[in-house]
Design a protein around this motif. Structure first.
Motif, PDB file in Angstrom:
ATOM      1  N   GLY A  35     -19.380 -70.523 136.882  1.00 52.39           N
ATOM      2  CA  GLY A  35     -20.051 -69.308 136.464  1.00 52.39           C
ATOM      3  C   GLY A  35     -19.966 -69.019 134.986  1.00 52.39           C
ATOM      4  N   GLY A  36     -19.647 -70.010 134.191  1.00 50.37           N
ATOM      5  CA  GLY A  36     -19.631 -69.820 132.748  1.00 50.37           C
ATOM      6  C   GLY A  36     -18.309 -69.379 132.186  1.00 50.37           C
ATOM      7  N   ARG A  37     -17.234 -69.387 132.985  1.00 48.40           N
ATOM      8  CA  ARG A  37     -15.929 -69.020 132.446  1.00 48.40           C
ATOM      9  C   ARG A  37     -15.470 -70.071 131.452  1.00 48.40           C
ATOM     10  N   LYS A  38     -15.011 -69.644 130.294  1.00 50.17           N
ATOM     11  CA  LYS A  38     -14.539 -70.569 129.268  1.00 50.17           C
ATOM     12  C   LYS A  38     -13.115 -71.003 129.566  1.00 50.17           C
ATOM     13  N   GLU A  39     -12.870 -72.281 129.376  1.00 49.09           N
ATOM     14  CA  GLU A  39     -11.520 -72.782 129.542  1.00 49.09           C
ATOM     15  C   GLU A  39     -10.668 -72.353 128.350  1.00 49.09           C
ATOM     16  N   ILE A  40      -9.501 -71.822 128.645  1.00 49.31           N
ATOM     17  CA  ILE A  40      -8.603 -71.355 127.587  1.00 49.31           C
ATOM     18  C   ILE A  40      -7.836 -72.548 127.023  1.00 49.31           C
ATOM     19  N   GLU A  41      -8.101 -72.890 125.786  1.00 47.41           N
ATOM     20  CA  GLU A  41      -7.415 -74.004 125.141  1.00 47.41           C
ATOM     21  C   GLU A  41      -6.214 -73.475 124.373  1.00 47.41           C
ATOM     22  N   ARG A  42      -5.095 -74.098 124.610  1.00 44.27           N
ATOM     23  CA  ARG A  42      -3.872 -73.670 123.946  1.00 44.27           C
ATOM     24  C   ARG A  42      -3.829 -74.245 122.536  1.00 44.27           C
ATOM     25  N   GLU A  43      -3.534 -73.389 121.577  1.00 40.86           N
ATOM     26  CA  GLU A  43      -3.427 -73.833 120.191  1.00 40.86           C
ATOM     27  C   GLU A  43      -2.036 -74.401 119.941  1.00 40.86           C
ATOM     28  N   MET A  44      -1.998 -75.640 119.490  1.00 37.98           N
ATOM     29  CA  MET A  44      -0.720 -76.292 119.216  1.00 37.98           C
ATOM     30  C   MET A  44      -0.115 -75.721 117.943  1.00 37.98           C
ATOM     31  N   GLN A  45       1.165 -75.400 117.992  1.00 38.66           N
ATOM     32  CA  GLN A  45       1.865 -74.854 116.842  1.00 38.66           C
ATOM     33  C   GLN A  45       3.011 -75.776 116.447  1.00 38.66           C
ATOM     34  N   VAL A  46       3.195 -75.923 115.156  1.00 35.36           N
ATOM     35  CA  VAL A  46       4.311 -76.710 114.616  1.00 35.36           C
ATOM     36  C   VAL A  46       4.968 -75.891 113.509  1.00 35.36           C
ATOM     37  N   ILE A  47       6.258 -75.688 113.629  1.00 31.46           N
ATOM     38  CA  ILE A  47       7.015 -74.981 112.596  1.00 31.46           C
ATOM     39  C   ILE A  47       7.506 -76.014 111.580  1.00 31.46           C
ATOM     40  N   VAL A  48       7.175 -75.788 110.315  1.00 39.95           N
ATOM     41  CA  VAL A  48       7.430 -76.780 109.265  1.00 39.95           C
ATOM     42  C   VAL A  48       8.320 -76.175 108.191  1.00 39.95           C
ATOM     43  N   ASP A  49       9.324 -76.931 107.781  1.00 44.51           N
ATOM     44  CA  ASP A  49      10.180 -76.493 106.679  1.00 44.51           C
ATOM     45  C   ASP A  49       9.386 -76.511 105.371  1.00 44.51           C
ATOM     46  N   MET A  50       9.628 -75.531 104.519  1.00 46.62           N
ATOM     47  CA  MET A  50       8.858 -75.382 103.284  1.00 46.62           C
ATOM     48  C   MET A  50       8.938 -76.626 102.400  1.00 46.62           C
TER      49      MET A  50
END
Length: 276
Positions: A35-50
């Motif tokens: 019925g047109g429901r959009k699949e929820i894509e998870r955004e990948m996160q990476v914590i990076v040292d400065m």
């Protein structure tokens, strides 16, 4: 015309292009998606040292669609998930870290705070993907061999995982694989790892029950004490009070040289300034 809007899904529409077939196919695809429901894509996160922003890897990870969170980390270079911490080393940095003893301390802290500590060894794309030829690798453990040092590191820290990468782009692929089926890391928790509170308590320190971590941190700040000799000092005396009573000869044995021993001894024996 060089820029393609994201709503075109990579297709460049010219002046004479017809939109109707695309709209029709879009409607057909919607009927196949409940019925047109959009699949929820998870955004990948990476914590990076400065400090890692001196390299191109954070930019490459961003190009792969990962959300980069720059913070100052006390432990590790990249936090992939609440369980996975990565210490990234180029070949030159790997040799220097072994020589100074810094790598041992970095792995030690990762093992203390994370369930899956990872040492990522990254080669240059234009160089051979090996330290040395197989015929040059001997059977004996030698202090100057990088293979021997890595073997001893793996034996001392059984939970450590060593990953080899051919290039920066290969590292990005590896990170994407590591993040599969993993929860996203928490920025606030990652920043607190290894940092003592105002009361001197370090959260999630698995060694806190067996070691006086405050005394260890005090020891490591003394003159002459380095990442390569502080563990030998801990094995050679039971407390800071015992350390203050050791003669220079015994300190030289524990610290690996007369110069470092005299530096520490002079500091311990220095008198308080007298206020007139």
């Amino acid at each position: 015309m060089m820029m393609i809007p994201v709503d075109q899904d990579g297709r460049c529409l010219g002046l004479n292009s017809s939109v109707e077939p695309q709209a029709s196919s879009s409607q057909n695809s919607i009927t196949r998606k409940a019925g047109g429901r959009k699949e929820i894509e998870r955004e990948m996160q990476v914590i990076v040292d400065m400090r890692e922003f001196m390299s191109s890897l954070p930019n490459i990870l961003h190009q792969r669609g990962m959300h980069i969170i720059p913070v100052t980390l006390e432990v590790g270079d990249y936090i992939i998930s609440p369980l996975i911490c990565v210490e990234r080393k180029s070949i030159q940095d790997l040799f220097m870290s072994f020589t100074s003893g810094r790598l041992y301390h970095q792995v030690e802290t990762m093992v203390r705070y994370y369930k899956i500590p990872v040492l990522l060894i990254e080669f240059s794309q234009d160089k051979s993907f090996s330290f040395q030829s197989a015929s040059d690798i001997g059977d004996d453990v030698t202090p100057n061999s990088i293979i021997s040092k890595l073997s001893l590191l793996a034996l001392h820290f059984p939970r450590l995982r060593i990953i080899w990468s051919r290039s920066l782009h290969a590292t990005a692929e590896i990170f994407a694989s590591l993040k599969a089926n993993q929860d996203e890391p928490d920025e606030t928790k990652a920043m607190r790892v290894g940092v003592p509170s105002e009361e001197g308590i370090v959260e999630d320190d698995v060694r806190a029950e067996n070691y006086n971590t405050s005394a260890i941190e005090f020891l490591r700040r003394l003159p002459g004490v380095t990442d390569s000799n502080y563990r030998a000092i801990m094995d050679g005396c039971n407390s800071l009070a015992d350390l203050a009573l050791l003669p220079v000869e015994r300190l030289a044995e524990l610290m690996g040289g007369q110069k470092a021993a005299r530096t520490l001894r002079e500091f311990l024996d220095a008198k308080y300034p007298t206020l007139l």
